[in-house]
Design a protein around this motif. Structure first.
Motif, PDB file in Angstrom:
ATOM      1  N   SER A   1       0.856  -1.205   0.000  1.00 43.38           N
ATOM      2  CA  SER A   1       0.000   0.000   0.000  1.00 43.38           C
ATOM      3  C   SER A   1       0.882   1.242   0.000  1.00 43.38           C
ATOM      4  O   SER A   1       2.080   1.168   0.319  1.00 43.38           O
ATOM      5  CB  SER A   1      -0.915   0.030   1.235  1.00 43.38           C
ATOM      6  OG  SER A   1      -0.151   0.255   2.394  1.00 43.38           O
ATOM      7  N   GLY A   2       0.252   2.366  -0.288  1.00 43.67           N
ATOM      8  CA  GLY A   2       0.957   3.639  -0.170  1.00 43.67           C
ATOM      9  C   GLY A   2       1.281   3.930   1.287  1.00 43.67           C
ATOM     10  O   GLY A   2       2.339   4.477   1.600  1.00 43.67           O
TER      11      GLY A   2
ATOM     12  N   GLY B   1      -1.993  -1.709  -3.065  1.00 39.00           N
ATOM     13  CA  GLY B   1      -0.603  -1.699  -3.504  1.00 39.00           C
ATOM     14  C   GLY B   1       0.016  -0.327  -3.407  1.00 39.00           C
ATOM     15  O   GLY B   1      -0.684   0.682  -3.210  1.00 39.00           O
TER      16      GLY B   1
ATOM     17  N   SER C   1       2.867  16.094   0.495  1.00 41.18           N
ATOM     18  CA  SER C   1       1.882  15.429  -0.372  1.00 41.18           C
ATOM     19  C   SER C   1       1.351  16.405  -1.404  1.00 41.18           C
ATOM     20  O   SER C   1       1.085  17.557  -1.075  1.00 41.18           O
ATOM     21  CB  SER C   1       0.687  14.945   0.453  1.00 41.18           C
ATOM     22  OG  SER C   1       1.106  14.071   1.456  1.00 41.18           O
TER      23      SER C   1
ATOM     24  N   GLN D   1      -1.428  10.656  -5.102  1.00 47.82           N
ATOM     25  CA  GLN D   1      -2.580  11.181  -5.829  1.00 47.82           C
ATOM     26  C   GLN D   1      -2.221  11.651  -7.239  1.00 47.82           C
ATOM     27  O   GLN D   1      -3.111  12.083  -7.963  1.00 47.82           O
ATOM     28  CB  GLN D   1      -3.202  12.343  -5.048  1.00 47.82           C
ATOM     29  CG  GLN D   1      -3.803  11.905  -3.729  1.00 47.82           C
ATOM     30  CD  GLN D   1      -4.942  12.808  -3.283  1.00 47.82           C
ATOM     31  OE1 GLN D   1      -5.210  13.851  -3.877  1.00 47.82           O
ATOM     32  NE2 GLN D   1      -5.626  12.400  -2.225  1.00 47.82           N
TER      33      GLN D   1
ATOM     34  N   PHE E   1      -3.415  13.328   4.072  1.00 48.36           N
ATOM     35  CA  PHE E   1      -3.986  11.991   4.251  1.00 48.36           C
ATOM     36  C   PHE E   1      -3.641  11.488   5.658  1.00 48.36           C
ATOM     37  O   PHE E   1      -2.481  11.559   6.069  1.00 48.36           O
ATOM     38  CB  PHE E   1      -3.407  11.055   3.184  1.00 48.36           C
ATOM     39  CG  PHE E   1      -3.939   9.662   3.277  1.00 48.36           C
ATOM     40  CD1 PHE E   1      -5.274   9.389   3.032  1.00 48.36           C
ATOM     41  CD2 PHE E   1      -3.108   8.608   3.629  1.00 48.36           C
ATOM     42  CE1 PHE E   1      -5.770   8.096   3.121  1.00 48.36           C
ATOM     43  CE2 PHE E   1      -3.589   7.308   3.718  1.00 48.36           C
ATOM     44  CZ  PHE E   1      -4.927   7.061   3.463  1.00 48.36           C
TER      45      PHE E   1
ATOM     46  N   SER F   1       0.643   5.145  -4.569  1.00 43.66           N
ATOM     47  CA  SER F   1      -0.374   4.187  -4.111  1.00 43.66           C
ATOM     48  C   SER F   1      -1.023   3.542  -5.335  1.00 43.66           C
ATOM     49  O   SER F   1      -1.281   4.225  -6.335  1.00 43.66           O
ATOM     50  CB  SER F   1      -1.448   4.913  -3.307  1.00 43.66           C
ATOM     51  OG  SER F   1      -2.595   4.096  -3.172  1.00 43.66           O
TER      52      SER F   1
ATOM     53  N   LYS G   1      -7.401   4.590  -7.056  1.00 42.82           N
ATOM     54  CA  LYS G   1      -6.332   5.437  -7.604  1.00 42.82           C
ATOM     55  C   LYS G   1      -6.260   5.360  -9.137  1.00 42.82           C
ATOM     56  O   LYS G   1      -6.791   4.437  -9.744  1.00 42.82           O
ATOM     57  CB  LYS G   1      -4.981   5.012  -7.018  1.00 42.82           C
ATOM     58  CG  LYS G   1      -4.881   5.226  -5.511  1.00 42.82           C
ATOM     59  CD  LYS G   1      -4.953   6.677  -5.143  1.00 42.82           C
ATOM     60  CE  LYS G   1      -4.644   6.946  -3.682  1.00 42.82           C
ATOM     61  NZ  LYS G   1      -5.477   6.211  -2.746  1.00 42.82           N
TER      62      LYS G   1
ATOM     63  N   TYR H   1      -6.183  12.759  -9.383  1.00 37.68           N
ATOM     64  CA  TYR H   1      -6.888  11.645  -8.731  1.00 37.68           C
ATOM     65  C   TYR H   1      -8.204  12.193  -8.201  1.00 37.68           C
ATOM     66  O   TYR H   1      -9.262  11.582  -8.323  1.00 37.68           O
ATOM     67  CB  TYR H   1      -6.003  11.095  -7.619  1.00 37.68           C
ATOM     68  CG  TYR H   1      -6.727  10.279  -6.575  1.00 37.68           C
ATOM     69  CD1 TYR H   1      -7.391   9.107  -6.917  1.00 37.68           C
ATOM     70  CD2 TYR H   1      -6.726  10.677  -5.237  1.00 37.68           C
ATOM     71  CE1 TYR H   1      -8.053   8.359  -5.951  1.00 37.68           C
ATOM     72  CE2 TYR H   1      -7.372   9.931  -4.272  1.00 37.68           C
ATOM     73  CZ  TYR H   1      -8.034   8.778  -4.632  1.00 37.68           C
ATOM     74  OH  TYR H   1      -8.690   8.048  -3.684  1.00 37.68           O
TER      75      TYR H   1
ATOM     76  N   ASN I   1      -0.621   9.212   6.649  1.00 35.91           N
ATOM     77  CA  ASN I   1       0.731   9.781   6.740  1.00 35.91           C
ATOM     78  C   ASN I   1       1.040  10.188   8.178  1.00 35.91           C
ATOM     79  O   ASN I   1       2.136   9.951   8.698  1.00 35.91           O
ATOM     80  CB  ASN I   1       0.873  10.995   5.815  1.00 35.91           C
ATOM     81  CG  ASN I   1       0.803  10.591   4.350  1.00 35.91           C
ATOM     82  OD1 ASN I   1       0.686   9.405   4.040  1.00 35.91           O
ATOM     83  ND2 ASN I   1       0.862  11.551   3.457  1.00 35.91           N
TER      84      ASN I   1
ATOM     85  N   GLY J   1      -3.931   1.824  -4.738  1.00 34.38           N
ATOM     86  CA  GLY J   1      -5.206   1.466  -4.111  1.00 34.38           C
ATOM     87  C   GLY J   1      -6.343   1.493  -5.126  1.00 34.38           C
ATOM     88  O   GLY J   1      -6.237   2.089  -6.212  1.00 34.38           O
TER      89      GLY J   1
HETATM   90  C1  LIG Z   1      -2.020  11.505  -0.387  1.00 33.54           C
HETATM   91  C2  LIG Z   1      -2.146  10.065  -0.049  1.00 33.54           C
HETATM   92  N1  LIG Z   1      -1.118   9.456   0.541  1.00 33.54           N
HETATM   93  C3  LIG Z   1      -1.158   8.159   0.864  1.00 33.54           C
HETATM   94  C4  LIG Z   1      -2.276   7.405   0.584  1.00 33.54           C
HETATM   95  C5  LIG Z   1      -2.278   5.972   1.010  1.00 33.54           C
HETATM   96  O1  LIG Z   1      -2.365   5.056  -0.016  1.00 33.54           O
HETATM   97  P1  LIG Z   1      -2.953   3.597   0.276  1.00 33.54           P
HETATM   98  O2  LIG Z   1      -4.436   3.717   0.296  1.00 33.54           O
HETATM   99  O3  LIG Z   1      -2.439   2.779  -0.863  1.00 33.54           O
HETATM  100  O4  LIG Z   1      -2.411   3.130   1.568  1.00 33.54           O
HETATM  101  C6  LIG Z   1      -3.382   8.004  -0.025  1.00 33.54           C
HETATM  102  C7  LIG Z   1      -4.601   7.234  -0.305  1.00 33.54           C
HETATM  103  O5  LIG Z   1      -5.641   7.782  -0.631  1.00 33.54           O
HETATM  104  C8  LIG Z   1      -3.321   9.375  -0.357  1.00 33.54           C
HETATM  105  O6  LIG Z   1      -4.337  10.016  -0.932  1.00 33.54           O
END
Ligand SMILES: Cc1ncc(COP(=O)(O)O)c(C=O)c1O
Length: 399
Positions: A74-75, A208, A146, A175, A101, A196, A201, A289, A104, A198
């Motif tokens: 995942s991200g 992922g 971000s 994003q 997010f 990410s 996305k 996104y 983070n 996800g």
């Molecule tokens: C800015 C940002 N960072 C991190 C993530 C985390 O990604 P994941 O959902 O793959 O864990 C997201 C998910 O929406 C995001 O928008």
């Protein structure tokens, strides 16, 4: 049941502008079905190791012009690994935007560090680099930056600041894979760039993520942490197989989204209550996104943001409130705030986002969005006071 009345808002029983709801995601992305069938046919779909993870890693590091790419589950996991790779831990501070997010923020806590929240820029809604100097302390180790909702952070300024103060930068491009910032790929500025994959996305494997870096020391530390006889944060062969054609198609898809965003922004210019996030970054091509807007309820007869997005969802358009600001949903004992975070408060209350699938649609799809905004604005007063009568034809929101 909605009546056959196209002029009445769908939320009040009229006919939705898009009775079919927002476009589904993922859609039929060129090459994905063939890649998955190929992985089934050659058996690689069910194996620990095969050609796809390796190929995607190489493709991503080439695309990003970084030496290494590490694929993750995942991200969120990629951000955590990036922090660990940068040796961020107990006693350290990590600066991030108060509007970001929430994973983070939690990643910073998970490695034992303290989040330091800075305000966002009133135009872009993203981290304001001019506030970084007020945020640093002897304990500051890293900055998480971000790029959110089509807004972008001026990375040259961030990197110059970080270098001058001996700090590392994690650039979260979850994003906006494939976006360009000041002439370089989003995600390629930071010591580590994160992505990410996800389910909602623009590059999706359902789940992922990935990180890219040119620093071998970071990759070594991440490998030590991640490798426990087997990978603790893996991306599977099947996921990688599905992502390879998407990465090949990314620039084309991003270009199509950008054309539709330009058309939409032109059509919405007549609505001062919906102001798209603006970038003051030179030589940039944002990725979408989500397309973010500052919502001004006073321009919609005092209609709340929540009611506006409900009304748009009922019309079949995927507008949703943005993130909740981090200081609004976490105990003040866990973070350090810099200043009054006033613009992040505004983002918490006023950010609206349009989900991306419609941005790959036709001009007619984009015109429908403007028509729906017009309809909701025309009936804002009634929408404020009448109870909801209609179930949204849209799917679940994906904040
Ligand atoms: C800015 C940002 N960072 C991190 C993530 C985390 O990604 P994941 O959902 O793959 O864990 C997201 C998910 O929406 C995001 O928008």
């Amino acid at each position: 049941m909605n009546s056959d009345n196209p002029d009445q808002p769908a939320l009040l029983g009229g006919t939705p502008i898009r009775p079919q709801g927002p476009p589904l995601w993922p859609t039929d992305i060129p090459g994905v079905a063939e890649a998955i069938i190929g992985a089934v046919e050659d058996g690689s779909w069910g194996k620990y190791h095969g050609p796809h993870v390796e190929k995607l890693s190489k493709q991503l590091s080439d695309y990003q012009q970084r030496e290494h790419a590490v694929l993750t589950c995942s991200g969120t996991a990629a951000i955590e690994l990036a922090l660990r790779g940068l040796k961020v831990g107990a006693g350290d501070e990590v600066i991030l935007a108060a509007y970001d997010f929430k994973g983070n923020y939690q990643d910073v806590l998970i490695v034992g560090a303290t989040p330091v929240l800075v305000d966002v820029d009133p135009l872009s809604g993203n981290l304001d680099p001019t506030l970084l100097s007020a945020a640093i302390s002897d304990a500051t180790k890293a900055i998480i930056v971000s790029h959110l909702h089509g807004g972008m952070v001026p990375m040259r300024e961030v990197m110059e600041f970080a270098r001058a103060h001996n700090m590392s930068v994690i650039e979260d491009a979850c994003q906006m894979p494939g976006a360009r910032i000041e002439g370089a790929w989003a995600g390629s500025w930071g010591d580590v760039g994160v992505f990410s994959f996800g389910g909602s996305k623009t590059l999706t494997a359902g789940r992922g993520g990935a990180l890219v870096t040119s620093r071998s020391d970071i990759v070594q530390r991440i490998t030590l942490y991640n490798q426990r006889g087997n990978l603790a944060y893996p991306l599977s062969e099947l996921q990688a197989a599905a992502l390879i054609p998407q990465l090949e198609h990314l620039d084309t898809a991003n270009a199509a989204r950008a054309v539709n965003v330009a058309t939409l922004c032109q059509l919405l210019a007549d609505f001062p209550g919906l102001v798209p996030l603006q970038n003051a970054v030179a030589d940039c091509e944002p990725g979408y996104y989500k397309l973010g807007f500052w919502y001004h309820p006073e321009e919609f007869d005092g209609l709340s943001r929540e009611r506006f997005s409900q009304a748009m969802r009922a019309e079949g358009i995927a507008f949703d409130p943005g993130f909740e600001a981090l200081h609004k949903i976490h105990s003040a004992r866990r973070y350090r705030a810099v200043g009054d975070l006033q613009t992040a408060n505004t983002a918490h209350e006023c950010m609206l986002t349009l989900h991306h699938p419609v941005l790959l649609g036709t001009t007619a799809d984009i015109e429908e969005i403007a028509r729906a905004v017009h309809k909701v604005k025309t009936h804002a007063s009634a929408l404020k006071t009448h109870p909801e009568q209609f179930e949204s034809p849209g799917g679940r929101s994906s904040r």
